[in-house]
Design a protein around this motif. Sequence first.
Motif, PDB file in Angstrom:
ATOM      1  N   UNK A 103      69.002 -42.122 -21.737  1.00  0.00           N
ATOM      2  CA  UNK A 103      69.628 -42.089 -22.999  1.00  0.00           C
ATOM      3  C   UNK A 103      69.062 -40.863 -23.623  1.00  0.00           C
ATOM      4  N   UNK A 104      67.840 -40.806 -23.917  1.00  0.00           N
ATOM      5  CA  UNK A 104      67.320 -39.615 -24.522  1.00  0.00           C
ATOM      6  C   UNK A 104      67.347 -38.181 -23.881  1.00  0.00           C
ATOM      7  N   UNK A 105      67.648 -38.071 -22.422  1.00  0.00           N
ATOM      8  CA  UNK A 105      67.985 -37.032 -21.955  1.00  0.00           C
ATOM      9  C   UNK A 105      69.387 -36.579 -22.228  1.00  0.00           C
ATOM     10  N   UNK A 106      70.301 -37.731 -22.489  1.00  0.00           N
ATOM     11  CA  UNK A 106      71.697 -37.592 -22.770  1.00  0.00           C
ATOM     12  C   UNK A 106      71.792 -37.028 -23.837  1.00  0.00           C
ATOM     13  N   UNK A 107      71.018 -37.418 -25.071  1.00  0.00           N
ATOM     14  CA  UNK A 107      71.026 -36.955 -26.512  1.00  0.00           C
ATOM     15  C   UNK A 107      70.446 -35.585 -26.532  1.00  0.00           C
ATOM     16  N   UNK A 108      69.435 -35.247 -25.780  1.00  0.00           N
ATOM     17  CA  UNK A 108      68.718 -34.231 -25.666  1.00  0.00           C
ATOM     18  C   UNK A 108      69.700 -33.029 -24.975  1.00  0.00           C
ATOM     19  N   UNK A 109      70.699 -33.389 -24.091  1.00  0.00           N
ATOM     20  CA  UNK A 109      71.697 -32.546 -23.468  1.00  0.00           C
ATOM     21  C   UNK A 109      72.743 -32.059 -24.694  1.00  0.00           C
ATOM     22  N   UNK A 110      72.953 -32.847 -25.273  1.00  0.00           N
ATOM     23  CA  UNK A 110      74.121 -32.815 -26.324  1.00  0.00           C
ATOM     24  C   UNK A 110      73.436 -31.833 -27.310  1.00  0.00           C
ATOM     25  N   UNK A 111      72.345 -31.897 -27.769  1.00  0.00           N
ATOM     26  CA  UNK A 111      71.761 -31.095 -28.507  1.00  0.00           C
ATOM     27  C   UNK A 111      71.657 -29.647 -27.724  1.00  0.00           C
ATOM     28  N   UNK A 112      71.421 -29.625 -26.714  1.00  0.00           N
ATOM     29  CA  UNK A 112      70.891 -28.345 -25.845  1.00  0.00           C
ATOM     30  C   UNK A 112      72.587 -27.604 -25.868  1.00  0.00           C
ATOM     31  N   UNK A 113      73.605 -28.322 -25.628  1.00  0.00           N
ATOM     32  CA  UNK A 113      74.789 -27.869 -25.477  1.00  0.00           C
ATOM     33  C   UNK A 113      75.138 -26.917 -26.574  1.00  0.00           C
ATOM     34  N   UNK A 114      74.849 -27.834 -28.077  1.00  0.00           N
ATOM     35  CA  UNK A 114      75.134 -27.126 -29.027  1.00  0.00           C
ATOM     36  C   UNK A 114      74.208 -25.718 -29.000  1.00  0.00           C
ATOM     37  N   UNK A 115      72.956 -25.578 -28.849  1.00  0.00           N
ATOM     38  CA  UNK A 115      72.168 -24.835 -28.948  1.00  0.00           C
ATOM     39  C   UNK A 115      72.494 -23.444 -27.923  1.00  0.00           C
ATOM     40  N   UNK A 116      73.295 -23.769 -26.875  1.00  0.00           N
ATOM     41  CA  UNK A 116      73.695 -22.753 -25.952  1.00  0.00           C
ATOM     42  C   UNK A 116      74.739 -22.178 -26.431  1.00  0.00           C
ATOM     43  N   UNK A 117      75.627 -22.991 -27.183  1.00  0.00           N
ATOM     44  CA  UNK A 117      77.028 -22.317 -27.707  1.00  0.00           C
ATOM     45  C   UNK A 117      76.979 -21.305 -28.752  1.00  0.00           C
ATOM     46  N   UNK A 118      76.375 -22.098 -29.844  1.00  0.00           N
ATOM     47  CA  UNK A 118      76.203 -21.807 -31.245  1.00  0.00           C
ATOM     48  C   UNK A 118      75.937 -20.501 -31.516  1.00  0.00           C
ATOM     49  N   UNK A 119      74.797 -19.871 -30.856  1.00  0.00           N
ATOM     50  CA  UNK A 119      74.402 -18.445 -31.228  1.00  0.00           C
ATOM     51  C   UNK A 119      75.340 -17.455 -30.765  1.00  0.00           C
ATOM     52  N   UNK A 120      76.034 -17.692 -29.444  1.00  0.00           N
ATOM     53  CA  UNK A 120      76.909 -16.737 -28.827  1.00  0.00           C
ATOM     54  C   UNK A 120      78.315 -16.843 -29.224  1.00  0.00           C
ATOM     55  N   UNK A 121      78.811 -17.995 -29.713  1.00  0.00           N
ATOM     56  CA  UNK A 121      80.073 -18.269 -29.956  1.00  0.00           C
ATOM     57  C   UNK A 121      80.396 -18.920 -31.367  1.00  0.00           C
ATOM     58  N   UNK A 122      79.606 -19.277 -32.054  1.00  0.00           N
ATOM     59  CA  UNK A 122      79.699 -19.631 -33.421  1.00  0.00           C
ATOM     60  C   UNK A 122      79.314 -21.095 -33.379  1.00  0.00           C
ATOM     61  N   UNK A 123      79.200 -21.707 -34.688  1.00  0.00           N
ATOM     62  CA  UNK A 123      78.895 -23.094 -34.816  1.00  0.00           C
ATOM     63  C   UNK A 123      79.807 -23.813 -34.507  1.00  0.00           C
TER      64      UNK A 123
END
Length: 159
Positions: A103-123
């Motif tokens: 469960x914690x890894x799934x929540x962390x994956x969601x956060x990492x997905x945001x952190x991978x996409x937001x700097x390059x493609x926007x929030x």
Amino acid sequence: MICQKEVRVLRLKKVNKTDWCLVGILILSAFLYGWGIWDAGSANSYYTAAITSMTKSWSNFWYGAFDPAGFITVDKPPVALWLMAISAKIFGIHGWSVVLPSVLAGIGSVYLMYQLLAPKFGVWAGRVGALILTLTPTVVANSRTNNMDAILVFFLLLA
């Protein structure tokens, strides 16, 4: 030239920036992934037996041994099982305690997905990517079991 007062104001604006949409997406993922884990029973009984064996001795823990004698090992690398065994050692061997790292890894994956996409493609791209990952049925299903997939996805995104 920027004066000292403007620099302080710029620093304060960066510190106080919270993306409330991301917070909402993370709360939604925690709800979806964590719902019903107290009814997990023994989850995947094969891995739960290995986790039980791993909590009995350091040798079994290190090698991911399936049986208490440490003769048979699990068919996968034991990193995900290490996290589950640590959780089981802290909280006791229950269905929810062996599923909690997923469960914690799934929540962390969601956060990492945001952190991978937001700097390059926007929030907005980061938010949409995080929301799609949160709502993907197989991600929800894998985050509710003690299979290795949720932890694997987390470490792949982390890499």
